[in-house]
Design a protein around this motif. Structure first.
Motif: not given
Lengths: 171, 981
Positions: A13, A15-18, A74, A82-86, B653, B655, B732-735, B737, B742-743
């Motif tokens: 997944r 997601t573009a940073r701000k 990544r 940011t990247v989240s492994d799925q 997650d 980030q 805020l710069d926050v993402q 997920a 996943q885990w």
């Protein structure tokens, strides 16, 4: 109707940073040769695809690599996203055959008519209370591929089979 | 098995396919294409039910879904369904039907005694009776009313059939497949639009199948077949027959398709019924019109029927409703019945036309103009009528059927489902659509276009509207004959006999007069006081007559009395159809962990946690009860090592450059100070200051955290965080997920857990106490895969949680068991985990119940004073900081075998166990193998100051009443030495 499990599809997944969507778009075009889709659409090149699933959010998929995929993405997108492994998160199926869209119409409440849900279209929606992301692959427009969170896979498979009985699918 | 009333020829039935069926255990025969009603009528059955209140004998009034009388019980056993209208029930071989609301039989019904009580049983009688003496209510009146109330019996057995739900999208939804609807659908379809045509009947064509119309030289029903064939050949046209559009909703329409109702047993691959949710850019309502009865004395006698229904039985089903038929009409339309009967060879005794200036269009035996029928005669069937001519003279006519035509009411129910109101047309003497729901247009008889020519024209025009289709063409045209459609309404005939307005609820004109006298003069009050229009037919044959009578009585125009509106569903819909596949176990989806198959192999018993199934314990064949099993599991973990699947806990997650700031604002404690490679327990509040959820959050990198939540709150917390991210602090710069799926995560816990882990990981990670202390976390490479390890412990033992991508869960748990085998590793479930956390005084769902604050739970000192966070302000409200609040304590019964139960109340020893003296309650309880007794956590007023006190545990619901000591909530290893080993 034929249901094929896509077990070796890697998913991450992204997601573009701000404020970095433009940077991300440029990076993806330069490094992957893909025009990052705006909105619920899928763009593919080679083994790699990006599916728009939300504002500034995509699922990146790879037919080729599995365990190292998220890290590889990544490394490419670096500071722009940011990247989240799925890779463990979804069960993915490819559905082919004449009744596929009619079967799916019993589950999801979006218009799947071939003139509306065309090649490259994608949607993040829910079917019978189960979250589902589906897309019409441009490389195979007679089929529909869909991803369901892994824990729902058993029940979703049951629902698919039940709703396909009308069309002769073995229940 | 004779059918004395079946005509020799004619009808759309298939005379080559006879069907045997039963009604009230008598055998009859009909044909394919019959309804139950037409087949009964052909056999001479005139009595089909008993009315609701007075148990009056009733026959068929109509031939359609507006039928108020012929409500039968269809089928037997698990498929038995009550209140099915015989007029729409498609006949099938072996059909078994029974009449309702009568005992012991239809022809001899003791309930008819109610008719004798009719002066008492008038409208509103139940507001004035059954009040005295008061003590009779519970023992006598209420049970008697319950026995008498209701109509029909449910089968009370599980439904053996399947039901489906489906979605449909189109450019045009045409509701009603009569001439206007077919014209609209064809016009729209030929222009390339995506068209859906719904019709409630099993044959398309509406009135075309019941009248002797001609269109372009072909019969009306042949024209309908031709149009249907063309529509069926077009790929973007969908015809849904046997489908009722039951409601107009916000942006969509609901329809129910009776897929297999007409088959003796639904085939395995088909559902019994299917509910469609239809989204249309435009809707064309062509639902036709319902013929209006006339209110006159004895108008409910079996044999009195709507004039258009008589035509339907003659023309569509080849059945003569009787042998000597009279027609009572105030319309031109009623005369068509005389013409059709004559053409079919059935004797027409007379036509009684209430209009003085009517001109008889055909030659009739006897024509009474400006006359009225004032009474009917016969015991269970019509034998004669009394006619009062224009000069006031009365004549008695011997007839067995009376066809009545009082005008037409456009079937506009759907136009009012979203709150719009119809408007009254004096010209048509009917309500026509007023304001319409967005995107809907109305055509044909539903719009007041009562002639065939007008219906075809208005239908096609609606279908040709410019915004549909790709190549808009003009409206289509067809040749058809002229018709006279005049009407002069007759709302009430003066009569001494009971004159019925609402047949289904037995409301008479006298009831309307009573309502007027008692002041219930608006349509809403009239309806509720008399129950007029409140039956399953929603007053389709009664509303307007009732309104008109009230208007006349109160000397007002009909619109001033009020307008009738309708609510979905248009006709009754089975609840099974609405729930579709969501029944029993499938009401909600079940979520399985990736290790579920392995747990099943090991003989786990499972329990629901939210939507998930979690292993509750792993019984061995020699164990005889659950307590024995979980005691073994707890002791094994605390002395040895165990493994538990904790995958269901939510994982998120978090980030981004502002991830730390984000967490500081969401949790009550601080996360920006958390070092990389460490985990911290956190508590988050709702905006109102109460505890929402807890969990542990780990920092994997400067801008990367992974949060855990409780299982059942995972979704709620994600929503909460997304709301904060998108709405509260978009700067805020926050993402975020979701990572729960996943885990897969396994907790390896116990004094030997490190040894098992070392054997498992084979050096991939240094897990010594020095390198990986309590609360450490790491992401590492294990056999070419990314894995994570967290040294956290819910059980209070030395423990590690290993996370791997869920696709490797099965291989991993087997590897853990193999690595742990030399150490006697034991799988343990939720119950044992629950006991261990209880022994350690760790809070869980029982304590985080939405009414507790951080301070209540002994975690007040976690609340940071250095930063703002969600819930901070409201958590300081006086009621939330009151020192009298119940706070978390441990409870130990004095008698070690006394079973503590969650929900038991706590009172002081010196006081009576009453609400006023309530001091708190038990939030969690279980049997502790380590203390060898029952223990619990609870909330007690000023609990922390009362440690050492003895209280009374009071549980009247489960016969619990014993003494217990208040203790510190940490029962076992209070120093936490095991954790830090």
């Amino acid at each position: 109707m034929i249901v094929t499990s896509l077990d070796t599809l890697a998913i991450a997944r992204v997601t573009a940073r701000k404020g970095r969507t433009a940077d991300l778009t440029r990076t993806v075009r330069e490094r992957y040769g893909i025009d990052l889709p705006v909105g619920p659409r899928r763009a593919k090149s080679g083994n790699l695809a990006f599916i728009g699933i939300g504002v500034n959010t995509w699922l990146a998929t790879s037919d080729k690599e599995l365990d190292g995929f998220a890290k590889a993405v990544r490394d490419v997108v670096d500071e722009s996203a940011t990247v989240s492994d799925q890779i463990g998160a979804y069960q993915v199926w490819r559905l082919t055959g004449q009744p596929v869209r009619d079967v799916l119409a019993k589950l999801v409440s979006i218009d799947l008519h071939p003139s509306v849900f065309t090649a490259g279209c994608a949607a993040s929606t829910s079917g019978s209370h189960i979250p589902v992301t589906l897309w019409c692959p441009a490389e195979n427009p007679g089929s529909i591929e869909l991803a369901v969170p892994r824990s729902y896979g058993h029940d979703f498979g049951h629902l698919l089979a039940e709703n396909a009985r009308e069309f002769g699918f073995p229940g | 098995m004779t059918t004395p009333y079946r005509l020799d020829h004619g009808g759309l039935i298939d005379r080559t396919r006879p069907l045997a069926f039963q009604f009230d255990a008598q055998a009859y025969t009909g044909f394919a294409g019959d309804t139950l009603a037409s087949a009964l009528l052909a056999s001479g059955v005139r009595l089909v039910g008993r009315s609701f209140k007075y148990h009056r004998p009733r026959g068929l009034l109509t031939a359609g879904s507006e039928e108020p009388n012929a409500l039968v019980e269809l089928r037997t056993g698990a498929r038995r369904e009550p209140n099915t209208k015989a007029t729409v029930a498609e006949l099938f071989a072996g059909c078994e039907a029974y009449s309702q609301n009568r005992w012991p039989s239809l022809s001899f019904d003791l309930g008819a005694v109610n008719s004798l009580l009719s002066p008492i049983l008038v409208a509103g009688f139940y507001y004035k009776t059954f009040m005295w003496p008061r003590k009779f209510w519970e023992k006598l009146y209420e049970p008697a009313i319950r026995r008498a109330a209701g109509l029909g019996r449910a089968s009370e057995q599980p439904d053996p059939d399947r039901y489906e739900r489906a979605h449909l999208f189109c450019d045009v939804l045409v509701i009603g497949g009569g001439p206007a609807g077919l014209a609209a659908a064809l016009t729209a379809a030929r222009s390339g639009a995506r068209v859906v045509l719904c019709d409630e009947d099993f044959v398309l064509g509406g009135r075309l199948n019941s009248e002797r119309y001609e269109i372009d030289g072909a019969s009306g029903s042949d024209w309908a077949r031709k149009v249907e064939a063309e529509l069926a050949s077009m790929k973007d046209v969908r015809i849904l027959q046997r489908t009722t559009v039951f409601g107009a909703y916000d942006g969509e329409y609901g329809a129910v398709e009776r897929v297999s109702d007409h088959l003796p047993v639904p085939p395995a691959h088909l559902p019994r019924q299917r509910v469609w949710k239809i989204v249309a850019k435009r809707t064309i309502l062509t639902s036709g019109a319902v013929e209006r009865p006339i209110v006159f004395g004895g108008n409910d006698r079996p044999g009195v029927m709507m004039a258009s229904a008589v035509r339907t039985y003659v023309n569509r089903f080849g059945v003569a409703p009787g042998r000597k038929i009279a027609i009572f009409t105030t319309t031109d339309d009623g005369w068509k019945t005389a013409a059709d009967l004559t053409s079919a060879g059935v004797a027409v005794e007379a036509v009684i036309d209430a209009r003085r200036d009517a001109i008889a269009p055909i030659k009739i035996n006897r024509a009474f103009l400006g006359a009225q029928v004032t009474d009917t005669h016969g015991s269970r069937s019509l034998r004669a009528i009394t006619v009062r001519d224009r000069d006031g003279n009365t004549t008695r006519l011997k007839v067995d059927t009376l066809a009545v035509s009082g005008g037409w009411n456009p079937a506009i129910g759907l136009t009012t489902h979203l709150g719009q109101r119809p408007k009254w047309s004096n010209d048509l003497a009917a309500f026509v659509p007023g304001e319409l729901p967005k995107g809907m247009s109305v055509a044909g008889a539903a719009a007041g276009a009562f002639s065939l020519a007008d219906a075809l024209k208005s239908g096609s025009r609606a279908g040709a509207a410019g915004d549909l289709g790709r190549q808009p063409n003009g409206a289509l045209t067809w040749r058809t004959d002229d018709e006279a459609t005049g009407v002069a309404p007759l709302w009430l005939v003066e009569s001494r006999s009971k004159s019925f307005v609402d047949f289904q609820n037995d409301v008479t004109s006298e009831d309307v007069a009573l309502a007027a006298r008692e002041g219930y003069r608006s349509v809403e009050l009239l309806k509720r006081y008399t129950t007029l229009g409140m039956a399953t037919d929603q007053g389709r044959t009664s509303n307007v007559n009732g309104l008109a009578i009230m208007a006349a009585l109160t000397e007002r125009g009909i619109p001033e009395v009020g307008t009738t509106t309708f609510r979905p569903p248009y006709t009754p819909v089975a609840i099974a159809a609405l729930s579709g596949a969501h029944r029993g176990k499938h009401s909600a989806p079940t979520r399985y962990t990736a290790g579920h198959a392995w747990a099943m192999e090991r003989g786990a018993s499972f329990i629901e946690a939210g939507d998930w199934l979690r292993a509750q314990w792993f019984a061995t064949p020699t164990e005889s009860n659950w307590l024995e099993t979980v005691t073994r599991e707890v002791k094994s973990v605390r002395s040895n090592v165990g493994v538990c699947d904790v995958s269901t806990l939510g994982k998120i997650d978090i980030q981004g450059a502002d991830a730390a700031t984000f967490l500081d604002r969401v949790y009550i404690n601080t996360y920006s100070t958390l070092p990389i490679g460490k985990t911290r327990y956190g508590l988050m509040l709702r905006e109102d200051g109460f505890v929402m959820d807890d969990g542990t959050t780990a920092r994997l990198a400067h801008d990367r955290y992974i949060m855990s939540t409780t299982t059942v709150n995972a979704g709620r917390v994600m929503q909460h965080l997304e709301h904060a991210r998108q709405i509260l602090w978009p700067q805020l710069d926050v993402q975020l997920a979701p990572a729960t799926e996943q885990w897969s995560q396994y907790s390896i816990a116990g004094p030997k857990s490190r040894q098992v882990l070392e054997r498992l990981l084979q050096g991939s990670l240094d897990v010594s106490n020095h390198a990986f202390p309590y609360m450490a976390c790491a992401e590492f490479n294990w056999n070419g895969r990314t894995a994570r390890l967290f040294r956290i412990s819910f059980s209070g033992e030395l423990a590690f949680e290993l996370a791997i991508p869920a696709r490797y869960a099965d291989a991993t748990i087997r590897a853990i068991m193999a690595a742990g085998e030399p150490f006697g590793i034991t799988p343990y479930g939720l119950e044992a985990l629950g006991i261990m956390r209880l022994e350690k005084g760790h809070i869980a769902g029982g304590e985080i119940n939405g009414t507790t604050t951080a301070a209540d739970l002994g975690l007040g000192r976690m609340m940071s004073n250095q930063k703002d966070f969600i819930g901070k302000v409201l958590s300081k409200r006086p009621a939330l900081t009151d020192t009298q609040r119940p706070v978390l304590v441990g409870i130990k019964p004095v008698d070690r075998w006394a079973q503590l139960r969650g929900g038991s109340h706590l009172v002081s020893l010196r006081t009576d166990p009453t609400l006023e003296n309530d001091q708190g309650y038990i939030t969690s309880a279980n049997f502790s193998p380590m203390l060898d007794q029952w223990i619990g956590l609870g909330l007690l007023i000023r609990g922390r100051e009362r440690i050492g006190e003895r209280v009374r545990v009071y549980d009247p619901l489960r016969d619990g009443d014993f003494e217990a000591d208040i203790v510190d909530p940490v029962f076992f290893d209070p120093e936490g030495a095991r954790l830090r080993a």
